[in-house]
Write a protein that holds these residues in place. Structure first.
Motif, PDB file in Angstrom:
ATOM      1  N   THR A  63       0.836  -1.193   0.000  1.00 52.63           N
ATOM      2  CA  THR A  63       0.000   0.000   0.000  1.00 52.63           C
ATOM      3  C   THR A  63       0.872   1.244   0.000  1.00 52.63           C
ATOM      4  O   THR A  63       1.526   1.554   0.992  1.00 52.63           O
ATOM      5  CB  THR A  63      -0.926   0.003   1.229  1.00 52.63           C
ATOM      6  OG1 THR A  63      -1.730  -1.178   1.200  1.00 52.63           O
ATOM      7  CG2 THR A  63      -1.834   1.225   1.221  1.00 52.63           C
ATOM      8  N   TRP A  64       0.880   1.933  -1.118  1.00 50.13           N
ATOM      9  CA  TRP A  64       1.569   3.213  -1.229  1.00 50.13           C
ATOM     10  C   TRP A  64       0.658   4.309  -0.671  1.00 50.13           C
ATOM     11  O   TRP A  64      -0.534   4.375  -1.013  1.00 50.13           O
ATOM     12  CB  TRP A  64       1.881   3.523  -2.687  1.00 50.13           C
ATOM     13  CG  TRP A  64       3.191   3.044  -3.196  1.00 50.13           C
ATOM     14  CD1 TRP A  64       4.280   3.798  -3.496  1.00 50.13           C
ATOM     15  CD2 TRP A  64       3.561   1.687  -3.514  1.00 50.13           C
ATOM     16  NE1 TRP A  64       5.312   3.013  -3.967  1.00 50.13           N
ATOM     17  CE2 TRP A  64       4.895   1.714  -3.988  1.00 50.13           C
ATOM     18  CE3 TRP A  64       2.896   0.461  -3.427  1.00 50.13           C
ATOM     19  CZ2 TRP A  64       5.569   0.563  -4.381  1.00 50.13           C
ATOM     20  CZ3 TRP A  64       3.570  -0.684  -3.807  1.00 50.13           C
ATOM     21  CH2 TRP A  64       4.886  -0.640  -4.270  1.00 50.13           C
ATOM     22  N   VAL A  65       1.199   5.158   0.176  1.00 51.97           N
ATOM     23  CA  VAL A  65       0.429   6.290   0.692  1.00 51.97           C
ATOM     24  C   VAL A  65      -0.103   7.128  -0.464  1.00 51.97           C
ATOM     25  O   VAL A  65      -1.251   7.577  -0.461  1.00 51.97           O
ATOM     26  CB  VAL A  65       1.301   7.147   1.631  1.00 51.97           C
ATOM     27  CG1 VAL A  65       0.614   8.468   1.969  1.00 51.97           C
ATOM     28  CG2 VAL A  65       1.625   6.378   2.911  1.00 51.97           C
ATOM     29  N   ARG A  66       0.712   7.316  -1.483  1.00 49.75           N
ATOM     30  CA  ARG A  66       0.352   8.138  -2.638  1.00 49.75           C
ATOM     31  C   ARG A  66      -0.871   7.564  -3.368  1.00 49.75           C
ATOM     32  O   ARG A  66      -1.870   8.243  -3.583  1.00 49.75           O
ATOM     33  CB  ARG A  66       1.538   8.235  -3.587  1.00 49.75           C
ATOM     34  CG  ARG A  66       1.280   8.952  -4.888  1.00 49.75           C
ATOM     35  CD  ARG A  66       2.479   8.832  -5.798  1.00 49.75           C
ATOM     36  NE  ARG A  66       3.706   9.257  -5.157  1.00 49.75           N
ATOM     37  CZ  ARG A  66       4.703   8.433  -4.824  1.00 49.75           C
ATOM     38  NH1 ARG A  66       4.621   7.138  -5.079  1.00 49.75           N
ATOM     39  NH2 ARG A  66       5.781   8.902  -4.232  1.00 49.75           N
ATOM     40  N   SER A 122      -4.101   7.443  -1.256  1.00 54.96           N
ATOM     41  CA  SER A 122      -4.648   8.779  -0.980  1.00 54.96           C
ATOM     42  C   SER A 122      -5.365   9.343  -2.193  1.00 54.96           C
ATOM     43  O   SER A 122      -6.446   9.931  -2.068  1.00 54.96           O
ATOM     44  CB  SER A 122      -3.510   9.714  -0.545  1.00 54.96           C
ATOM     45  OG  SER A 122      -2.948   9.304   0.688  1.00 54.96           O
ATOM     46  N   LEU A 172      -4.922   5.463   7.091  1.00 49.39           N
ATOM     47  CA  LEU A 172      -3.904   6.503   6.948  1.00 49.39           C
ATOM     48  C   LEU A 172      -3.654   7.224   8.273  1.00 49.39           C
ATOM     49  O   LEU A 172      -2.497   7.467   8.658  1.00 49.39           O
ATOM     50  CB  LEU A 172      -4.353   7.492   5.877  1.00 49.39           C
ATOM     51  CG  LEU A 172      -3.432   8.668   5.586  1.00 49.39           C
ATOM     52  CD1 LEU A 172      -2.073   8.193   5.111  1.00 49.39           C
ATOM     53  CD2 LEU A 172      -4.065   9.592   4.543  1.00 49.39           C
ATOM     54  N   ARG A 206      -1.441   5.348  10.529  1.00 46.06           N
ATOM     55  CA  ARG A 206      -0.015   5.459  10.195  1.00 46.06           C
ATOM     56  C   ARG A 206       0.560   6.758  10.762  1.00 46.06           C
ATOM     57  O   ARG A 206       1.698   6.781  11.231  1.00 46.06           O
ATOM     58  CB  ARG A 206       0.177   5.430   8.675  1.00 46.06           C
ATOM     59  CG  ARG A 206      -0.428   4.228   7.954  1.00 46.06           C
ATOM     60  CD  ARG A 206       0.299   2.925   8.244  1.00 46.06           C
ATOM     61  NE  ARG A 206      -0.030   2.323   9.502  1.00 46.06           N
ATOM     62  CZ  ARG A 206      -1.179   1.690   9.788  1.00 46.06           C
ATOM     63  NH1 ARG A 206      -2.127   1.604   8.886  1.00 46.06           N
ATOM     64  NH2 ARG A 206      -1.354   1.134  10.980  1.00 46.06           N
ATOM     65  N   LEU A 235       6.017   9.813   7.763  1.00 49.04           N
ATOM     66  CA  LEU A 235       5.353   8.738   7.046  1.00 49.04           C
ATOM     67  C   LEU A 235       6.371   7.946   6.244  1.00 49.04           C
ATOM     68  O   LEU A 235       7.395   8.488   5.823  1.00 49.04           O
ATOM     69  CB  LEU A 235       4.301   9.284   6.067  1.00 49.04           C
ATOM     70  CG  LEU A 235       2.921   9.656   6.592  1.00 49.04           C
ATOM     71  CD1 LEU A 235       2.104  10.288   5.477  1.00 49.04           C
ATOM     72  CD2 LEU A 235       2.199   8.444   7.157  1.00 49.04           C
ATOM     73  N   ILE A 271       4.425  12.424  -0.723  1.00 56.60           N
ATOM     74  CA  ILE A 271       3.373  11.655  -0.063  1.00 56.60           C
ATOM     75  C   ILE A 271       2.631  12.463   0.998  1.00 56.60           C
ATOM     76  O   ILE A 271       1.461  12.185   1.277  1.00 56.60           O
ATOM     77  CB  ILE A 271       3.916  10.355   0.569  1.00 56.60           C
ATOM     78  CG1 ILE A 271       4.922  10.647   1.678  1.00 56.60           C
ATOM     79  CG2 ILE A 271       4.526   9.462  -0.504  1.00 56.60           C
ATOM     80  CD1 ILE A 271       5.385   9.406   2.418  1.00 56.60           C
ATOM     81  N   ALA A 282      -1.368  12.697   1.188  1.00 55.50           N
ATOM     82  CA  ALA A 282      -2.042  12.270   2.410  1.00 55.50           C
ATOM     83  C   ALA A 282      -2.969  13.355   2.950  1.00 55.50           C
ATOM     84  O   ALA A 282      -4.139  13.089   3.281  1.00 55.50           O
ATOM     85  CB  ALA A 282      -1.003  11.887   3.463  1.00 55.50           C
TER      86      ALA A 282
END
Length: 607
Positions: free
Chosen positions: A272-275, A278, A300, A303, A315, A358, A362
């Motif tokens: 899972t990429w934050v980018r 999101s 999110l 995290r 992050l 990111i 986010a």
């Protein structure tokens, strides 16, 4: 298997909201990992046809013609085989787990039936556990087959006889028009009980329950635009890539599929990429899928809480679906890779990279989702405010950027743009929530970022915003600038940038990320056009008022989808799909492009 390595695009995807499998158009499951997306593989013939393992169920007739489709508005996959003797079908699905709780038990259901004539089907089940590194034992009896490997078991049960082939299982069944059979593969923890033996009644009833689940879910879509089939297929694909117990979306269902056949850009995308997650929030909300967007936002915020007092980066770039930040990268030395594309990597070393963008994505997601999440809790706000306080001191640093280059840190323009987004939306949230924050500090940082980008991210020679400061390389990530409101979509500097991208990055409406030759990324070889970037290009064109060009590019891009409407990461020089498959980022960008283009066309038509 009939083909050692079928084209990447010659697959459909089935899943149960915790893991997924690829089914080739020849009836072969050549990718499946369990119990989660990011678990070691059980079938991985797509990465090594000899050592990876597969599950084939198809007619024996060598001259069968294959067609594959999804049952309308569902994730139930139908593979049709037409031969001189008759017409048969294999129907593949995974019953979704509706408890929302992580489970060790996952089931692949394969139904065979004949609609005309007589067809003889052959089954070959050859699992290879732990990426083909672990041996297994086989127990075969009247109730079916039991494969036992360290830490995991798998049951294979069918309505027709099975026979041993070493440590694997074979079977055949001849069916006439109107007759049905089935084979069910169930993964569970060691010692897990075998499921009840499948009957034709139970398998048929279960298939209609799965159809009903997907159609009920899709009915909550509020999309009423011009491309419902394409948008809804993209939405179903995103849903299949979300790990339901946590709400985390994986970047793709697979690992190791090459961006260039024979090249070394073979990454593991099952995280899972934050980018990506999101940006998916906006796409999901645009369609009305509030539950999925909300679940990711909660993931999110967790995290942010975890890193609040860590003293390091606020992050990490990516995580496992349960939030675990440990993703050590290893090379599977024993796998030859898809069509010889070595190395095959498991894990992802880019998790340790510094990617400042990111934070913008986010905070953008939290801002977009404030209407559904509601007022931030005090603890949640503290975590967000602490992150922005940290970013106010940390934004002006070189990083590895959105494309995760391995050629060293640089001053990437897109990273700075998204830092601006973080501060801008943080200020909006502070005002909306009426929460305490060092807004003066955030505002100063926001304005400093803006001025820096305008002065150093602009190239006079190219008359465009460029990839990095002090260079003239163009970068398609900047197509997001008008969407995030860094710049007006018809500002002269932006229109000039769009023109420059047309000249340099666009090829027959397809868009390259950047030119690796002009901006070395530390890796050998080349790559294709990025499907994500093509849809971002459509979005930017529509916002700029270039509607005819935008619509043509959008429609043309649909011709590069595979036979069931799915996209991998890239399009190669001959129109072939490359990279991990299917890629979530591409499908969420398709949704974004379609909704933006619909709105622009509606305005033009006076609706």
């Amino acid at each position: 298997m009939n083909d050692r390595y079928p084209p990447i695009a010659e697959h459909g995807l089935v899943g149960d909201l915790q893991t997924a499998a690829l089914v080739s158009s020849r009836g072969v499951i050549d990718w499946f990992a369990a119990p989660r997306f990011d678990s070691p593989s059980i079938f991985a013939a797509l990465l090594d046809s000899e050592r990876g393992g597969y599950f084939e169920l198809a007619p024996e007739h060598p001259d069968s013609t294959c067609k594959q489709l999804y049952y309308p508005d569902t994730a139930v996959l139908v593979t049709r085989f037409m031969s001189p003797d008759g017409v048969g079908e294999v129907i593949d699905y995974m019953p979704p787990d509706l408890t929302g709780v992580a489970t060790d038990r996952h089931t692949l259901v394969r139904v065979v039936r004949v609609v005309r004539g007589t067809v003889r089907f052959a089954l070959a089940c050859r699992p290879r556990f732990d990426y083909g590194r672990a041996g297994h034992e086989l127990d075969l009896g009247p109730g079916g087959a039991l494969f036992r490997a360290p830490g995991i078991s798998a049951h294979l049960q069918s309505t027709f006889p099975l026979e041993r082939d070493g440590r694997d299982v074979l079977g055949t069944v001849t069916l006439k028009a109107g007759e049905v059979g089935s084979a069910v593969f169930t993964v569970c923890d060691p010692g897990g009980e075998a499921p009840p033996p499948p009957t034709l009644d139970t398998v048929t009833a279960r298939s209609w329950e799965v159809v009903s689940f997907w159609r009920t879910w899709l009915r909550s879509s509020r999309y009423r635009g011009r491309w419902p089939e394409r948008v809804h297929r993209a939405a179903i694909t995103l849903k299949l890539l979300i790990y339901a117990p946590t709400g985390a979306m994986v970047a793709a269902a697979t690992m190791g599929l090459p961006e260039q056949v024979g090249g070394e850009r073979n990454w593991d995308y099952r995280y899972t990429w934050v980018r990506d997650g999101s940006l998916a929030v906006r796409a999901l909300l645009d369609l009305g899928f509030v539950e999925e967007a909300t679940a990711f936002l909660h993931w999110l915020v967790e995290r942010l809480h975890e890193r609040e007092s860590s003293g390091g980066e606020a992050l990490q770039t990516m995580y496992r679906v349960d939030g675990d930040p440990d993703l050590p990268e290893e090379t599977l030395e024993h796998f030859e890779g898809y069509r010889g594309s070595y190395p095959v990597r498991a894990g992802n070393g880019a998790a340790e990279q510094l990617q400042l963008d990111i934070y913008g994505e986010a905070v953008y997601a939290l801002s977009q989702g404030q209407g559904i999440v509601g007022q931030a809790t005090y603890a949640g706000w503290k975590a967000l405010a602490a992150t922005l306080d940290w970013l106010a001191d940390a934004w002006d640093r070189p990083d590895e950027g959105i494309w995760e280059t391995r050629g060293g840190r640089k001053d990437f323009t897109y990273s700075r743009v998204m830092c601006w987004v973080a501060f801008d939306h943080g200020l909006r949230l502070a005002d909306s929530f009426r929460r305490p924050a060092d807004v003066d500090r955030w505002r100063r940082a926001r304005d400093a970022v803006f001025e820096q980008v305008m002065e150093r991210g602009w190239s006079e020679s190219e008359q465009a915003f460029v990839q990095q400061y002090g260079d003239d390389v163009l970068d398609a990530s900047l197509l997001l600038m008008p969407r995030v409101e860094f710049i007006a979509p018809r500002d002269p500097t932006w229109l000039s940038t769009l023109d420059a991208m047309d000249r340099v990055l666009v090829s027959d409406s397809l868009v390259y990320r950047y030119d690796p030759a002009a901006s070395p990324d530390g890796l050998r070889g080349s790559e294709g056009t990025f499907s994500l970037c093509t849809f971002l290009y459509v979005d930017a064109l529509a916002r700029a008022g270039r509607l005819s060009q935008a619509r043509y590019a959008f429609e043309k891009m649909q011709t590069y989808a595979n036979h069931v409407g799915l996209f991998s990461e890239e399009i190669g020089p001959s129109g072939e799909q490359l990279g991990n498959f299917p890629q979530a980022f591409t499908h969420l960008a398709l949704i974004m492009a379609a909704t933006t283009l619909d709105e622009a066309l509606d305005r033009e038509e006076g609706r």
